[in-house]
Design an enzyme around this catalytic site. Structure first.
Site, mmCIF file in Angstrom:
data_model
loop_
_atom_site.group_PDB
_atom_site.id
_atom_site.type_symbol
_atom_site.label_atom_id
_atom_site.label_comp_id
_atom_site.label_asym_id
_atom_site.label_seq_id
_atom_site.Cartn_x
_atom_site.Cartn_y
_atom_site.Cartn_z
ATOM 1 N N SER A 1 -14.310 9.922 -61.135
ATOM 2 C CA SER A 1 -13.558 10.556 -60.065
ATOM 3 C C SER A 1 -14.235 10.311 -58.718
ATOM 4 C CB SER A 1 -13.468 12.060 -60.341
ATOM 5 O OG SER A 1 -13.540 12.816 -59.151
ATOM 6 N N THR A 2 -13.423 10.018 -57.724
ATOM 7 C CA THR A 2 -13.962 9.944 -56.369
ATOM 8 C C THR A 2 -13.227 10.970 -55.535
ATOM 9 O OG1 THR A 2 -12.623 7.942 -56.353
ATOM 10 C CG2 THR A 2 -14.932 7.678 -55.839
ATOM 11 N N GLY A 3 -13.921 11.993 -55.161
ATOM 12 C CA GLY A 3 -13.312 13.041 -54.355
ATOM 13 C C GLY A 3 -13.811 12.942 -52.928
ATOM 14 N N LYS A 4 -13.421 13.941 -52.144
ATOM 15 C CA LYS A 4 -13.853 13.938 -50.747
ATOM 16 C C LYS A 4 -15.352 14.164 -50.653
ATOM 17 C CE LYS A 4 -11.122 16.977 -49.186
ATOM 18 N NZ LYS A 4 -10.645 18.092 -48.396
ATOM 19 N N GLU A 5 -15.833 15.033 -51.517
ATOM 20 C CA GLU A 5 -17.226 15.437 -51.375
ATOM 21 C C GLU A 5 -18.149 14.880 -52.431
ATOM 22 O OE1 GLU A 5 -15.433 19.468 -49.532
ATOM 23 O OE2 GLU A 5 -16.023 19.379 -51.620
ATOM 24 N N LYS B 1 -22.847 13.640 -61.091
ATOM 25 C CA LYS B 1 -22.110 14.008 -59.887
ATOM 26 C C LYS B 1 -22.960 13.674 -58.669
ATOM 27 C CE LYS B 1 -19.491 17.799 -57.799
ATOM 28 N NZ LYS B 1 -18.846 19.095 -58.025
ATOM 29 N N ASP C 1 -13.537 28.252 -55.782
ATOM 30 C CA ASP C 1 -12.600 27.117 -55.723
ATOM 31 C C ASP C 1 -11.909 27.005 -57.082
ATOM 32 O OD1 ASP C 1 -11.181 24.972 -54.748
ATOM 33 O OD2 ASP C 1 -12.794 23.523 -55.030
ATOM 34 N N VAL D 1 -18.684 11.931 -55.946
ATOM 35 C CA VAL D 1 -18.250 10.871 -56.849
ATOM 36 C C VAL D 1 -18.853 11.202 -58.207
ATOM 37 C CG1 VAL D 1 -18.184 8.387 -57.252
ATOM 38 C CG2 VAL D 1 -18.436 9.259 -54.931
ATOM 39 N N VAL D 2 -18.037 11.133 -59.241
ATOM 40 C CA VAL D 2 -18.540 11.486 -60.570
ATOM 41 C C VAL D 2 -18.496 10.255 -61.476
ATOM 42 C CG1 VAL D 2 -18.285 13.023 -62.553
ATOM 43 C CG2 VAL D 2 -17.721 13.854 -60.270
#
Ligand code: ADP
Ligand code: MN
Length: 533
Positions: free
Chosen positions: A272-276, A304, A420, A278-279
């Site tokens: 996963s690449t998120g805003k905050e 992470k 969250d 990368v996993v």
């Protein structure tokens, strides 16, 4: 570079063969562009079928021989090995390989001598700086020796001298390296070679009192760059490919070190690449030391990586600035350290949750802004988020009750509010709801803690009500059920007003009595770890 059909009418096939042989020899001797001394070109006449056959045979043989003798020739490139002098590349390569082999043997010898020298004595002298093999190959080199994360974005900008901690030495036990050693080995350019791509052999310069001229350094740097690009091309399909693109070189190096130390087996790719963050997925390896604190590394891990680009984190200040556990440190830290603090926060929160028995990833290792934890999922496939998974109504109901219970445990046993929580941060795995993504989680007494809880309750309540769970409580009831507070307001505005009033009361209480008076700080492995500067 084949001998063209230039044999004349009168030149026999045998002569041609001799000629070819000579040609092969010339190639071996690395003399480019030499014409066959026996053959005089005569354009008009073509040779016989037999000649062509033998020519092709000779060509094939030549290629085969060359390939066997110099396997690396074809891939070499870079400033050292370009265009015209391709033929010498194999020599260079061979020389480098020999040098590496020599260095390895030398180091093995050095290790033996070091061991003999130190014996069982408590104070020991390290021969580390005399070693020749590039440090990346050295899996047991102390991880914290150089805080190069702080050399900022470009590894090639003029580097500050490597800082030595106040205590005057780094490492412990047998691996003590004093600042005096650093003076010896810290010649700027030589030291900067450490920042080259992992796997790039810089020979025996590091660790010696070697002063590299700028000219040589720049040539090396150039070469390191092109080598890196080349290796990225070559390994496109291999395990590091995704990793290389998604993170910066320094993070990649840290990850590489984890693999190199054997802690991880392989990093297979990005989940996963998120805003905050990368996993990544990785297969776990094993730790070598059998001390009491050594951990069993899970078969599959999630890595992470908190993004070191600061922009996304700016609006998250409020979560951490007012978290009293981190408050004292916050003001003193530079942005890079604040990002590490997110990773650290996630680690502490996961540890608390683990202790309470909440299904969540187990922390394996925290290294700067990189958190390694157990992987929720199987065979590289991450467990689906509640958002994605199609559950039967029975399962949906089950998931709801689990979620309710999780929220209560989190609040009461961990003294945490997720902050969250939604169907995006709950995974469905092995018939259970798993909580992830807790770097922003706070204690309920956080100045906005109850508001965060209310938001969580709204997300959860809406998700399960829309998902057809009749039993699902409404957001306000859920809030009371989780917090144990009895806010009676029957509309959202009043409810929120009461929440804010409670938060204010708590703040006043804290102002008067200090944060500790709230007395719910549970032991989660001691105070946050301070990074050794
Ligand atoms: P972000 O802040 O980017 O949302 P998350 O911690 O939620 O970070 O991770 C992003 C995604 O990566 C998750 O939605 C999940 O799919 C996957 N992921 C994160 N941690 C794990 C884990 N331990 N096991 C399996 N998948 C994970
Ligand atoms: Mn998330």
């Amino acid at each position: 570079m084949i001998v063209s059909s230039e044999g004349g009418k009168d030149s026999s096939a045998a002569l041609l063969r001799i000629c070819l042989k000579a040609r092969v020899l010339q190639l071996r001797c690395c003399v480019p562009q030499i014409k066959c001394p026996w053959a005089t070109p005569q354009n008009t006449i073509s040779c016989s079928l037999a000649d062509v056959m033998s020519e092709q045979l000779a060509k094939e043989l030549q290629l085969e021989e060359e390939a066997a003798a110099f396997p690396e020739v074809a891939v070499a490139e870079g400033p050292f090995i370009t265009g015209e002098n391709t033929d010498t590349s194999s020599d260079l390569m061979l020389a480098q390989m020999l040098q590496m082999e020599f260095d390895r043997e030398y180091d093995a010898q050095l290790r033996r001598e070091e061991k003999k020298f130190n014996g069982d004595s408590k104070v020991s002298i390290s021969f580390e700086n005399y070693r020749k093999v590039h440090p990346y190959e050295d899996s047991d080199s102390s991880e914290d020796e150089v805080d190069w994360q702080d050399t900022r974005d470009d590894p090639y900008i003029p580097a500050k001298p490597v800082p030595t901690p106040k205590k005057g030495f780094i490492g412990k036990g047998k691996d003590i390296t004093t600042k005096h050693d650093e003076v010896v080995c810290g010649r700027k350019n030589t030291a900067r070679m450490e920042n080259f791509a992992p796997g790039f052999q810089v020979g025996d310069g590091i660790g010696m009192d070697l002063k590299l001229s700028n000219h040589v350094f720049n040539a090396l740097k150039q070469h390191a760059y092109s080598e890196e690009r080349r290796s990225a091309r070559l390994h496109e399909k291999k395990e590091h490919s995704t990793a290389e693109k998604a993170v910066d070189p320094k993070t990649r190096l840290l990850m590489y070190k984890m693999v190199n130390s054997g802690m991880l087996e392989t990093i297979t790719g990005c989940i996963s690449t998120g805003k905050e963050s990368v996993v990544f997925h990785a297969y776990g390896g094993s730790t070598e030391d059998e001390k009491e604190d050594s951990k069993v590394i899970p078969t599959e891990c999630a890595i992470k990586v908190f993004k070191t680009t600061l922009n996304e984190f700016k609006n998250r200040d409020k979560y951490i600035k007012d978290d009293f556990r981190f408050k004292d440190r916050f003001s003193k830290l530079n942005p890079r350290k604040i990002i590490r603090m997110w990773a650290e926060k996630e680690m502490h929160n996961l540890t608390r949750m683990q202790r309470a028995g909440i299904p969540c990833p187990t922390v394996v290792l925290l290294k700067k802004h990189i958190l390694v934890m157990s992987f929720i999922g199987h065979d590289q496939v991450p467990a689906p988020k509640l958002k994605e998974v199609k559950l039967s109504s029975e399962e949906m109901k089950e998931a709801y009750y689990q979620t309710l219970h999780l929220m209560q445990q989190l609040y009461n046993e961990c003294t945490l509010v997720h902050a969250d929580l939604s169907e995006y941060n709950m995974l469905w795995h092995a018939g259970k709801v798993w909580l992830i993504d807790v770097s922003q989680s706070v204690e309920p007494t956080h100045p906005h803690g109850l508001e965060f809880l209310f938001r969580d309750c709204r997300n959860v309540s809406q998700f399960f009500q829309k998902g057809g769970v009749k039993e699902a409580l409404g957001e306000r009831e859920l809030f009371n059920a989780v917090s144990g507070l009895n806010i009676s307001a029957d509309n959202e505005a009043d409810f929120l007003a009461e929440i804010e009033a409670l938060e204010k009361m708590n703040e006043d209480h804290v102002q008067k009595n200090g944060r500790k008076a709230a007395s719910f700080l549970k032991d989660d492995g001691g105070p946050p770890v301070l990074y050794d500067e």
